[in-house]
Design a protein around this motif. Sequence first.
Motif, PDB file in Angstrom:
ATOM      1  N   HIS A 281      32.516  48.575  64.656  1.00 47.64           N
ATOM      2  CA  HIS A 281      33.129  47.419  64.003  1.00 47.64           C
ATOM      3  C   HIS A 281      32.727  47.344  62.528  1.00 47.64           C
ATOM      4  O   HIS A 281      33.547  47.024  61.664  1.00 47.64           O
ATOM      5  CB  HIS A 281      32.733  46.135  64.722  1.00 47.64           C
ATOM      6  CG  HIS A 281      33.383  45.992  66.063  1.00 47.64           C
ATOM      7  ND1 HIS A 281      33.062  44.977  66.946  1.00 47.64           N
ATOM      8  CD2 HIS A 281      34.347  46.729  66.681  1.00 47.64           C
ATOM      9  CE1 HIS A 281      33.796  45.096  68.043  1.00 47.64           C
ATOM     10  NE2 HIS A 281      34.567  46.150  67.895  1.00 47.64           N
ATOM     11  N   ARG A 282      31.479  47.645  62.238  1.00 43.69           N
ATOM     12  CA  ARG A 282      31.018  47.602  60.845  1.00 43.69           C
ATOM     13  C   ARG A 282      31.671  48.710  60.026  1.00 43.69           C
ATOM     14  O   ARG A 282      32.002  48.511  58.852  1.00 43.69           O
ATOM     15  CB  ARG A 282      29.493  47.694  60.798  1.00 43.69           C
ATOM     16  CG  ARG A 282      28.832  46.467  61.395  1.00 43.69           C
ATOM     17  CD  ARG A 282      27.333  46.606  61.542  1.00 43.69           C
ATOM     18  NE  ARG A 282      26.640  46.493  60.273  1.00 43.69           N
ATOM     19  CZ  ARG A 282      25.314  46.403  60.166  1.00 43.69           C
ATOM     20  NH1 ARG A 282      24.568  46.391  61.268  1.00 43.69           N
ATOM     21  NH2 ARG A 282      24.747  46.312  58.994  1.00 43.69           N
ATOM     22  N   MET A 283      31.878  49.845  60.655  1.00 48.89           N
ATOM     23  CA  MET A 283      32.568  50.928  59.952  1.00 48.89           C
ATOM     24  C   MET A 283      34.021  50.554  59.670  1.00 48.89           C
ATOM     25  O   MET A 283      34.562  50.837  58.593  1.00 48.89           O
ATOM     26  CB  MET A 283      32.505  52.204  60.807  1.00 48.89           C
ATOM     27  CG  MET A 283      33.009  53.463  60.103  1.00 48.89           C
ATOM     28  SD  MET A 283      31.911  54.034  58.794  1.00 48.89           S
ATOM     29  CE  MET A 283      33.050  54.130  57.418  1.00 48.89           C
ATOM     30  N   VAL A 284      34.650  49.893  60.624  1.00 45.87           N
ATOM     31  CA  VAL A 284      36.023  49.421  60.430  1.00 45.87           C
ATOM     32  C   VAL A 284      36.083  48.415  59.285  1.00 45.87           C
ATOM     33  O   VAL A 284      37.006  48.449  58.457  1.00 45.87           O
ATOM     34  CB  VAL A 284      36.584  48.807  61.730  1.00 45.87           C
ATOM     35  CG1 VAL A 284      37.898  48.081  61.462  1.00 45.87           C
ATOM     36  CG2 VAL A 284      36.803  49.900  62.770  1.00 45.87           C
ATOM     37  N   ASP A 285      35.104  47.525  59.219  1.00 45.69           N
ATOM     38  CA  ASP A 285      35.068  46.556  58.125  1.00 45.69           C
ATOM     39  C   ASP A 285      34.961  47.254  56.768  1.00 45.69           C
ATOM     40  O   ASP A 285      35.586  46.823  55.787  1.00 45.69           O
ATOM     41  CB  ASP A 285      33.885  45.602  58.309  1.00 45.69           C
ATOM     42  CG  ASP A 285      34.081  44.635  59.471  1.00 45.69           C
ATOM     43  OD1 ASP A 285      35.244  44.443  59.880  1.00 45.69           O
ATOM     44  OD2 ASP A 285      33.078  44.081  59.959  1.00 45.69           O
ATOM     45  N   LYS A 320      39.641  43.673  39.518  1.00 43.36           N
ATOM     46  CA  LYS A 320      38.200  43.853  39.318  1.00 43.36           C
ATOM     47  C   LYS A 320      37.406  42.975  40.280  1.00 43.36           C
ATOM     48  O   LYS A 320      36.376  43.401  40.837  1.00 43.36           O
ATOM     49  CB  LYS A 320      37.826  43.527  37.868  1.00 43.36           C
ATOM     50  CG  LYS A 320      36.342  43.788  37.532  1.00 43.36           C
ATOM     51  CD  LYS A 320      36.002  45.259  37.592  1.00 43.36           C
ATOM     52  CE  LYS A 320      34.499  45.521  37.492  1.00 43.36           C
ATOM     53  NZ  LYS A 320      33.925  45.187  36.197  1.00 43.36           N
ATOM     54  N   PHE A 321      37.862  41.763  40.525  1.00 37.86           N
ATOM     55  CA  PHE A 321      37.168  40.864  41.451  1.00 37.86           C
ATOM     56  C   PHE A 321      37.133  41.456  42.862  1.00 37.86           C
ATOM     57  O   PHE A 321      36.066  41.534  43.484  1.00 37.86           O
ATOM     58  CB  PHE A 321      37.869  39.506  41.467  1.00 37.86           C
ATOM     59  CG  PHE A 321      37.327  38.570  42.516  1.00 37.86           C
ATOM     60  CD1 PHE A 321      36.142  37.887  42.306  1.00 37.86           C
ATOM     61  CD2 PHE A 321      37.989  38.383  43.721  1.00 37.86           C
ATOM     62  CE1 PHE A 321      35.628  37.028  43.273  1.00 37.86           C
ATOM     63  CE2 PHE A 321      37.494  37.533  44.693  1.00 37.86           C
ATOM     64  CZ  PHE A 321      36.305  36.854  44.467  1.00 37.86           C
ATOM     65  N   ILE A 322      38.294  41.878  43.361  1.00 39.62           N
ATOM     66  CA  ILE A 322      38.358  42.419  44.725  1.00 39.62           C
ATOM     67  C   ILE A 322      37.526  43.694  44.838  1.00 39.62           C
ATOM     68  O   ILE A 322      36.800  43.909  45.823  1.00 39.62           O
ATOM     69  CB  ILE A 322      39.817  42.718  45.110  1.00 39.62           C
ATOM     70  CG1 ILE A 322      40.622  41.414  45.217  1.00 39.62           C
ATOM     71  CG2 ILE A 322      39.895  43.503  46.417  1.00 39.62           C
ATOM     72  CD1 ILE A 322      40.188  40.496  46.325  1.00 39.62           C
ATOM     73  N   ILE A 323      37.595  44.554  43.838  1.00 40.81           N
ATOM     74  CA  ILE A 323      36.904  45.843  43.905  1.00 40.81           C
ATOM     75  C   ILE A 323      35.398  45.671  43.784  1.00 40.81           C
ATOM     76  O   ILE A 323      34.624  46.378  44.448  1.00 40.81           O
ATOM     77  CB  ILE A 323      37.479  46.797  42.844  1.00 40.81           C
ATOM     78  CG1 ILE A 323      38.845  47.299  43.329  1.00 40.81           C
ATOM     79  CG2 ILE A 323      36.549  47.965  42.555  1.00 40.81           C
ATOM     80  CD1 ILE A 323      39.662  48.032  42.325  1.00 40.81           C
ATOM     81  N   VAL A 324      34.944  44.723  42.972  1.00 43.47           N
ATOM     82  CA  VAL A 324      33.504  44.463  42.891  1.00 43.47           C
ATOM     83  C   VAL A 324      32.975  43.966  44.236  1.00 43.47           C
ATOM     84  O   VAL A 324      31.926  44.419  44.712  1.00 43.47           O
ATOM     85  CB  VAL A 324      33.201  43.446  41.779  1.00 43.47           C
ATOM     86  CG1 VAL A 324      31.788  42.888  41.919  1.00 43.47           C
ATOM     87  CG2 VAL A 324      33.363  44.091  40.411  1.00 43.47           C
ATOM     88  N   ARG A 325      33.700  43.050  44.869  1.00 42.30           N
ATOM     89  CA  ARG A 325      33.270  42.552  46.175  1.00 42.30           C
ATOM     90  C   ARG A 325      33.258  43.677  47.215  1.00 42.30           C
ATOM     91  O   ARG A 325      32.340  43.780  48.034  1.00 42.30           O
ATOM     92  CB  ARG A 325      34.191  41.408  46.627  1.00 42.30           C
ATOM     93  CG  ARG A 325      34.060  40.134  45.794  1.00 42.30           C
ATOM     94  CD  ARG A 325      32.692  39.499  45.957  1.00 42.30           C
ATOM     95  NE  ARG A 325      32.513  38.302  45.161  1.00 42.30           N
ATOM     96  CZ  ARG A 325      32.705  37.063  45.592  1.00 42.30           C
ATOM     97  NH1 ARG A 325      33.101  36.849  46.833  1.00 42.30           N
ATOM     98  NH2 ARG A 325      32.487  36.031  44.796  1.00 42.30           N
ATOM     99  N   ALA A 326      34.299  44.514  47.199  1.00 39.09           N
ATOM    100  CA  ALA A 326      34.357  45.635  48.143  1.00 39.09           C
ATOM    101  C   ALA A 326      33.237  46.634  47.868  1.00 39.09           C
ATOM    102  O   ALA A 326      32.620  47.166  48.802  1.00 39.09           O
ATOM    103  CB  ALA A 326      35.715  46.326  48.049  1.00 39.09           C
TER     104      ALA A 326
END
Length: 380
Positions: A281-285, A320-326
Amino acid sequence: MDFKLTEEQQMLQETAARLVRDAYGFEQREAFCQRETGFSAEFWQQLAELGLTSVPFAEQYGGFAGGGVETLLIMTELGRGLCLEPYLPSVIHAGGLIEQLGSEAQKEALLPRVAAGELQLAVALEEAQSHYQLHDVLTRAEAVEGGWRLNGRKSVVIAGHSAGLILVSARTDGQQHDESGISLFLIDPKSDGVRSRSFPTMDGRKACELYLEDAFVSGAALLGEVGQALPALRYQQGRAVAAQCAEAVGSMEAACTFTLDYLKTRQQFGQVIGKFQALQHRMVDMRIELDQATSMAMLAACVADQPDSVERSRALAAAKFIIVRAARFIADQGIQLHGGIGLTWEYMLSHHAKHLLMVARQFGDDDHHLQAFSALLDVA
């Protein structure tokens, strides 16, 4: 929308991927880190010989007139290999500023050399107090006979220690936070009145603090009109953000691959840990975050070269916001799923994690871009 690559774009992607795969192993990267420049001059030359350093420039300056998608393809592969070479600060950021602000004589003199890999550039826009605000400038340039005299300090100039020329923002008029009165100058780091202190960054690259003490430059060193550089600085930083997003996606893809391979091979209680549902599940996330980041990097690439607008700025801030969080999530989860080995210097994942944390700070963190996005919503 049609997201299929053209034949030329596919060839560009394959060229960059093959070069990184063949010339940038982990042991080689570690050796490059120890060099005085902090990167491989031979690999930089290979990038130039294959035409990769010339992709973003107009044909009249020796380039291929590539756009945001072509930049995305190259930067993703450089990110996958954690390449140390200053492609983003020199080719994308500084090259873009010269192409936008420079006179025809300046462009003809500099851009062919940058495109050919003969001249490396750096950009010095940040100061100790500026906190991502390009208009917060204390460095001053005073008009004197024959040119300008600059005084001030620039912080965290990526690849500034090895650059042949550094593009420096300085205030020619107004007060510290005024949006007018900011100019851009070409500075030779070896000239009188210019000194620097280089240091390694957390992800293995090198940067420097730049000190200007009565540094004189001629009138020909001014890029664009006096006091009118800020719009170009913001526009080209947007292009740099789009390129950085692509680089981060390449690094995140590699981190996910390392983590999945580890889950398939590491054994515990007599079986590979990848069979444990909680870890699956963590890998899927992690993959979900990567897919979201990839989509936003593609959006950023598509708008990067569009004319300046509220829509363009909003899309780049969101990306940039989404990619920093990811990036933070994938770095954290990758280390958690690896355990102690994920933090060791001898394992590539730890270097990807450090690079992703560096991405989360350069050109503005997630809070900065969320605030910018919210302000742009009010404008709309």
